[in-house]
Each structure stands twice: as C-alpha cells, then as structure tokens.
Design a protein around this motif. Structure first.
Motif, mmCIF file in Angstrom:
data_model
loop_
_atom_site.group_PDB
_atom_site.id
_atom_site.type_symbol
_atom_site.label_atom_id
_atom_site.label_comp_id
_atom_site.label_asym_id
_atom_site.label_seq_id
_atom_site.Cartn_x
_atom_site.Cartn_y
_atom_site.Cartn_z
ATOM 1 N N ARG A 16 0.874 -1.466 -0.151
ATOM 2 C CA ARG A 16 0.121 0.220 0.009
ATOM 3 C C ARG A 16 0.627 1.192 0.128
ATOM 4 O O ARG A 16 0.835 2.351 -0.525
ATOM 5 N N SER A 17 1.988 1.235 0.764
ATOM 6 C CA SER A 17 2.470 2.776 1.233
ATOM 7 C C SER A 17 3.473 2.919 -0.390
ATOM 8 O O SER A 17 3.864 3.279 -0.504
ATOM 9 N N TYR A 18 4.117 1.723 -0.821
ATOM 10 C CA TYR A 18 4.823 1.821 -2.103
ATOM 11 C C TYR A 18 4.001 1.720 -3.127
ATOM 12 O O TYR A 18 4.000 3.060 -3.932
ATOM 13 N N LEU A 19 2.758 1.972 -3.974
ATOM 14 C CA LEU A 19 1.769 1.793 -4.608
ATOM 15 C C LEU A 19 1.607 3.850 -4.178
ATOM 16 O O LEU A 19 1.361 4.378 -4.892
ATOM 17 N N ARG A 20 1.244 4.442 -2.800
ATOM 18 C CA ARG A 20 1.248 5.890 -2.793
ATOM 19 C C ARG A 20 2.596 6.467 -3.648
ATOM 20 O O ARG A 20 2.547 7.301 -4.153
ATOM 21 N N SER A 46 3.152 16.355 -0.546
ATOM 22 C CA SER A 46 2.518 14.642 0.096
ATOM 23 C C SER A 46 3.720 14.063 0.392
ATOM 24 O O SER A 46 3.585 12.938 1.213
ATOM 25 N N LEU A 47 5.118 14.120 -1.069
ATOM 26 C CA LEU A 47 6.194 12.717 -0.618
ATOM 27 C C LEU A 47 6.812 13.014 0.589
ATOM 28 O O LEU A 47 7.505 12.005 0.955
ATOM 29 N N ALA A 48 7.362 14.735 0.201
ATOM 30 C CA ALA A 48 8.061 14.670 1.961
ATOM 31 C C ALA A 48 7.683 13.969 3.383
ATOM 32 O O ALA A 48 8.352 13.906 3.999
ATOM 33 N N ASP A 52 8.580 11.403 5.689
ATOM 34 C CA ASP A 52 9.127 12.068 6.725
ATOM 35 C C ASP A 52 8.191 11.068 8.162
ATOM 36 O O ASP A 52 8.963 11.405 9.385
ATOM 37 N N ARG A 53 6.920 10.216 7.947
ATOM 38 C CA ARG A 53 6.236 10.046 8.709
ATOM 39 C C ARG A 53 7.521 8.579 8.526
ATOM 40 O O ARG A 53 7.241 8.161 9.834
ATOM 41 N N CYS A 54 7.883 7.729 8.296
ATOM 42 C CA CYS A 54 8.240 6.722 7.683
ATOM 43 C C CYS A 54 9.289 6.944 6.568
ATOM 44 O O CYS A 54 9.615 7.172 5.976
ATOM 45 N N ASP A 55 11.028 6.185 7.722
ATOM 46 C CA ASP A 55 11.489 5.141 6.953
ATOM 47 C C ASP A 55 12.136 4.567 6.566
ATOM 48 O O ASP A 55 11.842 2.941 7.153
ATOM 49 N N TYR A 56 10.991 4.336 5.214
ATOM 50 C CA TYR A 56 11.457 3.066 3.957
ATOM 51 C C TYR A 56 12.039 2.398 3.820
ATOM 52 O O TYR A 56 12.671 1.121 3.358
ATOM 53 N N ARG A 57 13.465 2.637 3.864
ATOM 54 C CA ARG A 57 14.512 2.176 3.806
ATOM 55 C C ARG A 57 14.842 0.451 3.921
ATOM 56 O O ARG A 57 15.208 -0.371 3.988
ATOM 57 N N THR A 58 14.871 0.674 5.425
ATOM 58 C CA THR A 58 14.929 -0.761 5.674
ATOM 59 C C THR A 58 13.961 -1.158 5.445
ATOM 60 O O THR A 58 14.540 -2.865 4.498
#
Length: 245
Positions: A16-20, A46-48, A52-58
C-alpha cells in the motif's frame, strides 16, 4: 480506442505504501514535462510528509535482497533471457548504495527556506494567492526552464527510494499475467495457496461499473459497483484478473 482501465488493490501495508509513493512519483514526473504552475507542490509535499513519517529504507533493502535471490535462481535456468535478468539485477544492486547512508530521505528539502514557507501555507484554502505567498508569485514568474530545474533538484531528494520502489513494483506485477474471469451478479471471490501482495483488475469502462476489492494474503473478493447508481450491480461482469505474489 482502448477503453480498459486497471484497478489495483494492495493486500498488505507495505505494498500500500509503495503504491502511494509510486503514484506521487508519477504525478511529479508529469509536472516535470508540463508547466502546471503551483500544482506541482501538492505531490511534492505529500511525498515529503510520507517519507518524514516513515523511513522506508529498511523494507526496501530487504525486498531488494529478496528479489536478488529469486533473480539469481532464474538466471541459472536454461532458456531464459539472461541479459534481461542481469540488467534487473544490476539495477537492484545499484539502487542499494543510496539507501545505505545515515542521511534521512528528504532532509535537504526540509532545509530549503522557500519550500518550508510554502509548505506551512499550502494546507490553507486559497493560500496560493499572491498576497499570501509573494515568494511563490515571484517563483512562478521565472522562466519554465528555471522552475523545471528547481523541481528536478527537489525530486532528486527522493530518488533513492522512488527508483527501487518502481522497480520492485514492476517485479511484483510481473509475477502474474491477466486471465479472463467473470463475476456472476457482480461478485467474484478467490483463494490462493501462495501469499498475495497485489490484486489487479482490468475492465472495459463501457461496462459502466468499477470494482471494489478487499482481502488479505490468501483470500480476496471483488464487488462491482454500478457507477450511475453507486450500488452493487447484479449483472454479469467480464473482466481480467491478475493475482500477484
């Protein structure tokens, strides 16, 4: 003219996050090609906010390593396009390095005074008036080529996650081809022995309905809704379905 539309429903929060994020990246790329004035800032902010809310790197790094293992097995098989698989492997490996830093995604954008001033105001109705944001009025008067360069520089802050996400979603979609299906009285449900992450529905929009999709990793249901009445349709709906791992 092709009247087909594709609807996608993620079956887990990560997809869901990836699609957004992919959607916002597509919107920003659209603004890079054409001058839409101040509207380019809505997807940027929106992207920022999401990053900022979640670090997706892991999650992204884990998914890259998972895909590299799968692709290495494919590469060893006979009668496959080894050059195409190697190209994907190279892209995935190249996308790892920008993610393996201590720098938070988008941190440089937060230090931009012009962006910070705009972001504070953009949530207000009608806040783009020149008396509210004279700095925006000034920026919009610049030649499009200069503003295009600014926008490219701002988007670069997010490319370390946007590029691998786009590639990972392409790989997810490639795990299943569309097959013909029918929804009796506008309803279809299915099961899968494998864990699913994405349901894709392709339908001709001349059928005057759209799908609402629900489910979890092994089961899913599709209800087709008549657009004019905004009610569940009771007619037979023909569509194409792809269930992606």
């Amino acid at each position: 003219m092709n009247n087909d539309l594709i609807y996608e429903q993620p079956l887990n929060e990560k997809t869901r996050s990836y699609l957004r994020l992919e959607y916002l990246a597509d919107q920003l790329n659209l603004h890079l090609d054409t001058d839409y004035q101040h509207h380019c800032f809505y997807p940027l902010f929106s992207l920022a906010e999401l990053t900022d809310r979640c670090d997706y790197r892991t999650d992204i790094l884990k998914d890259i390593d998972k895909q590299l293992v799968i692709l290495a097995k494919w590469h060893a098989l006979p009668h496959v396009d080894k050059s195409q698989i190697q190209n994907i492997i190279d892209q995935l490996n190249a996308s790892k390095a920008p993610l393996q830093t201590n720098e938070r995604i988008g941190c440089h954008l937060k230090q931009d005074r012009f962006i910070a001033a705009l972001k504070q105001r953009f949530g207000m109705p009608g806040a783009c008036c020149n008396f509210d944001l004279p700095q925006l009025h000034y920026w919009l008067a610049k030649p499009w080529q200069e503003r295009q360069l600014d926008l490219n520089n701002w988007i670069e802050n997010f490319l370390p996650i946007l590029k691998p996400i786009q590639l990972l979603l392409e790989l997810t979609r490639s795990t299943a081809e569309f097959i013909t299906a029918e929804a009796q009285q506008g309803f279809f449900q299915g099961n899968s022995p494998q864990t699913l992450s994405l349901i894709r529905v392709q339908i001709d929009n001349t059928q005057d309905c759209y799908p609402t999709i629900s489910g979890h990793k092994n089961r899913y249901a599709i209800h087709f809704v008549d657009f004019e009445n905004q009610k569940h349709t009771d007619k037979l709906v023909k569509f194409k379905l792809a269930t992606c791992n």
